[in-house]
Design an enzyme around this catalytic site. Structure first.
Site, PDB file in Angstrom:
ATOM      1  N   CYS A   1      34.028  48.599  56.930  1.00 57.78           N
ATOM      2  CA  CYS A   1      35.171  48.504  57.848  1.00 57.78           C
ATOM      3  C   CYS A   1      36.433  48.004  57.175  1.00 57.78           C
ATOM      4  O   CYS A   1      37.529  48.456  57.465  1.00 57.78           O
ATOM      5  CB  CYS A   1      34.808  47.589  59.006  1.00 57.78           C
ATOM      6  SG  CYS A   1      34.236  45.960  58.466  1.00 57.78           S
TER       7      CYS A   1
ATOM      8  N   GLY B   1      33.681  50.985  70.867  1.00 55.25           N
ATOM      9  CA  GLY B   1      34.232  49.697  71.314  1.00 55.25           C
ATOM     10  C   GLY B   1      35.080  49.862  72.563  1.00 55.25           C
ATOM     11  O   GLY B   1      34.983  49.067  73.512  1.00 55.25           O
TER      12      GLY B   1
ATOM     13  N   GLU C   1      34.021  43.973  67.051  1.00 56.48           N
ATOM     14  CA  GLU C   1      34.403  44.052  65.618  1.00 56.48           C
ATOM     15  C   GLU C   1      34.408  45.528  65.262  1.00 56.48           C
ATOM     16  O   GLU C   1      33.341  46.132  65.122  1.00 56.48           O
ATOM     17  CB  GLU C   1      33.375  43.304  64.761  1.00 56.48           C
ATOM     18  CG  GLU C   1      33.310  41.813  64.994  1.00 56.48           C
ATOM     19  CD  GLU C   1      34.491  41.082  64.377  1.00 56.48           C
ATOM     20  OE1 GLU C   1      35.099  41.617  63.431  1.00 56.48           O
ATOM     21  OE2 GLU C   1      34.813  39.983  64.844  1.00 56.48           O
TER      22      GLU C   1
ATOM     23  N   GLU D   1      40.417  56.493  60.506  1.00 52.96           N
ATOM     24  CA  GLU D   1      39.377  55.864  59.674  1.00 52.96           C
ATOM     25  C   GLU D   1      38.404  56.962  59.258  1.00 52.96           C
ATOM     26  O   GLU D   1      37.651  57.483  60.089  1.00 52.96           O
ATOM     27  CB  GLU D   1      38.640  54.774  60.465  1.00 52.96           C
ATOM     28  CG  GLU D   1      37.631  54.046  59.606  1.00 52.96           C
ATOM     29  CD  GLU D   1      36.743  53.076  60.373  1.00 52.96           C
ATOM     30  OE1 GLU D   1      36.265  53.422  61.468  1.00 52.96           O
ATOM     31  OE2 GLU D   1      36.509  51.971  59.856  1.00 52.96           O
TER      32      GLU D   1
ATOM     33  N   LYS E   1      20.222  45.455  69.625  1.00 54.79           N
ATOM     34  CA  LYS E   1      20.011  46.888  69.358  1.00 54.79           C
ATOM     35  C   LYS E   1      20.648  47.266  68.026  1.00 54.79           C
ATOM     36  O   LYS E   1      21.864  47.273  67.901  1.00 54.79           O
ATOM     37  CB  LYS E   1      20.618  47.764  70.464  1.00 54.79           C
ATOM     38  CG  LYS E   1      20.115  49.205  70.324  1.00 54.79           C
ATOM     39  CD  LYS E   1      20.998  50.236  70.944  1.00 54.79           C
ATOM     40  CE  LYS E   1      22.028  50.832  70.036  1.00 54.79           C
ATOM     41  NZ  LYS E   1      21.528  51.586  68.866  1.00 54.79           N
TER      42      LYS E   1
ATOM     43  N   GLY F   1      31.057  48.065  65.469  1.00 50.32           N
ATOM     44  CA  GLY F   1      30.912  49.506  65.318  1.00 50.32           C
ATOM     45  C   GLY F   1      32.260  50.186  65.397  1.00 50.32           C
ATOM     46  O   GLY F   1      33.304  49.577  65.098  1.00 50.32           O
ATOM     47  N   SER F   2      32.244  51.430  65.839  1.00 53.53           N
ATOM     48  CA  SER F   2      33.467  52.232  65.802  1.00 53.53           C
ATOM     49  C   SER F   2      34.402  51.884  66.966  1.00 53.53           C
ATOM     50  O   SER F   2      33.944  51.456  68.029  1.00 53.53           O
ATOM     51  CB  SER F   2      33.088  53.717  65.871  1.00 53.53           C
ATOM     52  OG  SER F   2      32.436  53.972  67.098  1.00 53.53           O
TER      53      SER F   2
END
Ligand code: NAD
Length: 501
Positions: A302, A249, A266, A403, A192, A244-245
Site C-alpha cells: 500500500c 473500504g 486502512e 493505484e 476473515k 484492503g482496497s
C-alpha cells in the site's frame, strides 16, 4: 518450481477449516475455494468458503464471549498472562510461518523471513500490545466549578465484537496488527483473511489455540467477498477494522452506518517520493524508490511510492539509476534465497497491470524499462510482470492517478518545491510519501505541506509502536501504538455527585 509443491508437503498443509467458538469444522458452505500459488498458477489446497450461517455462528460466539464471558472484564494481569506466551510461540514458529507466508502469496522467502512482514515482526506487534494491557487508562479531570460537587473521570472499555478483515499481501503482519490490539483491549473477534492467502491465518489460529483463550474470544472464518460482506453488515458486530482496497473500504463505510459500527479503514495509496537535487545521493534515492517497486512484493504494498517526483536538474540521473537497479532483480523459485521479487497475486491482477501499462503508452508516457512479461520457461507459468519505468509522466495520466498495485513506477519532473508538493497532493489518495533531501528546513516545510498520513524523510518503515494510516481515499483512523488501543476502546464518562452522602 517443484519446490512450491515440496514445501506444501513438507509443511503438512491441509485443506482449511473455520474456527468458531473454540472448535474447528468444515463449515456449512457448499463450495470450497482453491488456493492457487501465483508463481506457478497451480492449486495447492482448498480453503472453506464460509456460509452466512457460519458467519452468524462466529458472530454469536464472539457476542456471547463478550456479553457473558470473562474476557472483557478480566483483570489486566490475567489477560496479559494468557496472551503473552503467544509472543514466544510466534518466535518458536517463525521459520515455519515464513515458509507458509511464501506459500500463501509468493513473497520471496528471504523477505518473508527477515523483514517487517515476518513472524518475528508479528511477535513484536503482539509483545507491544501485551505491554498495553495494564496501561489502558481513562482520565481524571479537575473539579470544574465550586457551584456543584461533581467529579468527572473516564473509563476506557473494549468496543465490543470486532470484525477484522485483512488483505493478502502481508498475512502475518496484518493478522497481528488487528488481532493483537483487539484482544489486548478486551474485545472479542471474528477474523476473515483474504481468500487468496489464508494459510498463515489458519496456522496462527492453531497457535493461538495453544494459549487457551476462553471459547468464542477469537473466531476465524475464511472465504471471499460474500463472507466479508456478511460480517460487515451483521448487526452483532460493533466494530469493523478493515485493511484492503479503497473500493471495498468505501462499500464497508456505506454499510457500517446501519448500526453505527465503529470503523477503521486502512486502504490503498498512490504515494509520491520527491527527490530534490540536494539528496544525499540521487542514485541512492533512485535505487531505493525503484527497489520498492521491483523487489519484495513487486510494488504490491500500500505504501509503495509509485510516483517519483524528481527535480528536473537530476531527472536523467534518476532515470538512469532506476534502470540500473533492475540488474538486481531476480525472478524465480520463491523459496530460493536469491529470488528478489514476488509474482503478482492473481492472473486477473496481472492482466489489470498489463492494461495500465498499455494505457501509459497510449496516454503518452515514455516507457524506459519493462512493460512486458517473461514468456519463456517456468516463469511463463506464473504471474510475473517485469518491473516497469515510465518517464515524462504527467500527473493527470491514469498511471499517475490509479493505484496499479504492481511493479510500475511513474517518474514526474518538477521545478520548484511548491510544485513538487502540489503534484504529490494532486491525488485522491493520501497514505504516505517520501522526501529525499539533506536540507532539514526543506524536509520539514514540504512534509508539513503534504496531505498524507505519514512522510518518510530519506527512508521509511512501519513500527509496531507508532501510528500509520491515511487521509483522503487512503482510509480512516490509525494503526500502531496507542492509536489502535483507542480505536478498539470506548471512553465512558463517570460523573460522581459527592453532594449526596
Ligand atoms: P481487497 O479490498 O480486494 O480485499 C481485502 C479483503 O476484503 C479480503 O479479505 C477480501 O475478501 C475482503 N472483501 C472483498 N470484498 C468485500 C466486501 N464487499 N465486503 C467485505 N469484505 C470484502 O484488497 P486486496 O486485493 O486483498 O489488497 C490490496 C489492497 O489493500 C490495495 O488497495 C492495498 O493498497 C491495500 N492495503 C492497504 C494497507 C494499509 O495499511 N493501508 C496494507 C495492505 C494493503
Amino acid at each position: 518450481m517443484e519446490s512450491v509443491i515440496a514445501q506444501r508437503d513438507r509443511l503438512g498443509v491441509k485443506p482449511g477449516q473455520i474456527y468458531v467458538d473454540g472448535a474447528w469444522s468444515d463449515g456449512s458452505g457448499e463450495a470450497r475455494i482453491a488456493h492457487i500459488h501465483p508463481s506457478i498458477n497451480q492449486e495447492l489446497t482448498t480453503i472453506a468458503d464460509a456460509s452466512e450461517a457460519d458467519v452468524n455462528a462466529a458472530v454469536a460466539a464472539a457476542r456471547s464471549a463478550f456479553d457473558e464471558g470473562p474476557w472483557p472484564h478480566m483483570g489486566a494481569s490475567e489477560r496479559k498472562r494468557l496472551l503473552q506466551p503467544f509472543v514466544n510461540l510466534l518466535h518458536e514458529h517463525a521459520e515455519e510461518l515464513a515458509f507458509l507466508q511464501t506459500l500463501d502469496n509468493g513473497i520471496p522467502i528471504n523477505f518473508s523471513l527477515n523483514t517487517r512482514v515476518s513472524a518475528k515482526n508479528a511477535a513484536d506487534i503482539f509483545d507491544h500490545y501485551c505491554g498495553w494491557i495494564d496501561k489502558i487508562t481513562g482520565q481524571v479531570f479537575p473539579k470544574y466549578t465550586d457551584a456543584a460537587d461533581l467529579h468527572y473521570l473516564t473509563l476506557r472499555e473494549p468496543v465490543g465484537v470486532c470484525g477484522l478483515i485483512i488483505p493478502w499481501n502481508a498475512p502475518l503482519m496484518m493478522w497481528a496488527m488487528k488481532v493483537a490490539p483487539a484482544l489486548a483491549s478486551g474485545c472479542t473477534v471474528v477474523m476473515k483473511p483474504a481468500e487468496t492467502a489464508s494459510l498463515c491465518a489458519l496456522r496462527l489460529t492453531e497457535l493461538l489455540q495453544q494459549v487457551d483463550l476462553p471459547p468464542g474470544v477469537f473466531n476465524l472464518v475464511t472465504g471471499g467477498p460474500a463472507v466479508g460482506q456478511a460480517l460487515v453488515t451483521h448487526p452483532g458486530i460493533d466494530k469493523v477494522s478493515f485493511t484492503g482496497s479503497p473500493q471495498v473500504g468505501e462499500f464497508i463505510l456505506s454499510k457500517a452506518g446501519s448500526n453505527m459500527k465503529r470503523t477503521t479503514l486502512e486502504l490503498g495509496g498512490k504515494s509520491a517520493a520527491i527527490v530534490f537535487p540536494d539528496a544525499a545521493s540521487i542514485s541512492g534515492a533512485a535505487q531505493t524508490v525503484m527497489s520498492l517497486c521491483s523487489t519484495f512484493l513487486s510494488g504490491q504494498v500500500c505504501s509503495t511510492t509509485t510516483r517519483a517526483v524528481v527535480h528536473e536538474s537530476v531527472y536523467d540521473e534518476f532515470i538512469a539509476a532506476a534502470q540500473g537497479q533492475l540488474a538486481q532483480v531476480k525472478f524465480g523459485d520463491p523459496f530460493d534465497l536469491e529470488t528478489t521479487s514476488a509474482p503478482i497475486i492473481t492472473a486477473k491482477q496481472t492482466e489489470r497491470i498489463m492494461r495500465y501499462i498499455e494505457l501509459g503508452k497510449e496516454e503518452g508516457a515514455r516507457l524506459v524499462a519493462g512493460g512486458d512479461r517473461p514468456t519463456e520457461g517456468a516463469l511463463a507459468q506464473g504471474n510475473w510482470v517485469n518491473p516497469t519505468i515510465f518517464a515524462d509522466v504527467d500527473n493527470k495520466m491514469t498511471i499517475a492517478r490509479d493505484e496499479i498495485f504492481g511493479p510500475v513506477l511513474s517518474v514526474i519532473p518538477f521545478k520548484t518545491d511548491e510544485e513538487a508538493a502540489a503534484i504529490a497532493n494532486d491525488s485522491d489518495y493520501g497514505l504516505s510519501g517520501a522526501l529525499y533531501t539533506t536540507n532539514l528546513a526543506r524536509a520539514f516545510r514540504v512534509s508539513k505541506a503534504m496531505r498524507t498520513g505519514s512522510v518518510g524523510i530519506n527512508g521509511y518503515s512501519v513500527m509496531p509502536n507508532s501510528p500509520s494510516g491515511g487521509v483522503k481515499r487512503s482510509g480512516i483512523g490509525r494503526e500502531g501504538g496507542w492509536a489502535t488501543i483507542e480505536a478498539f476502546t470506548e471512553e465512558k464518562t463517570l460523573i460522581l455527585n459527592l453532594a449526596v452522602e
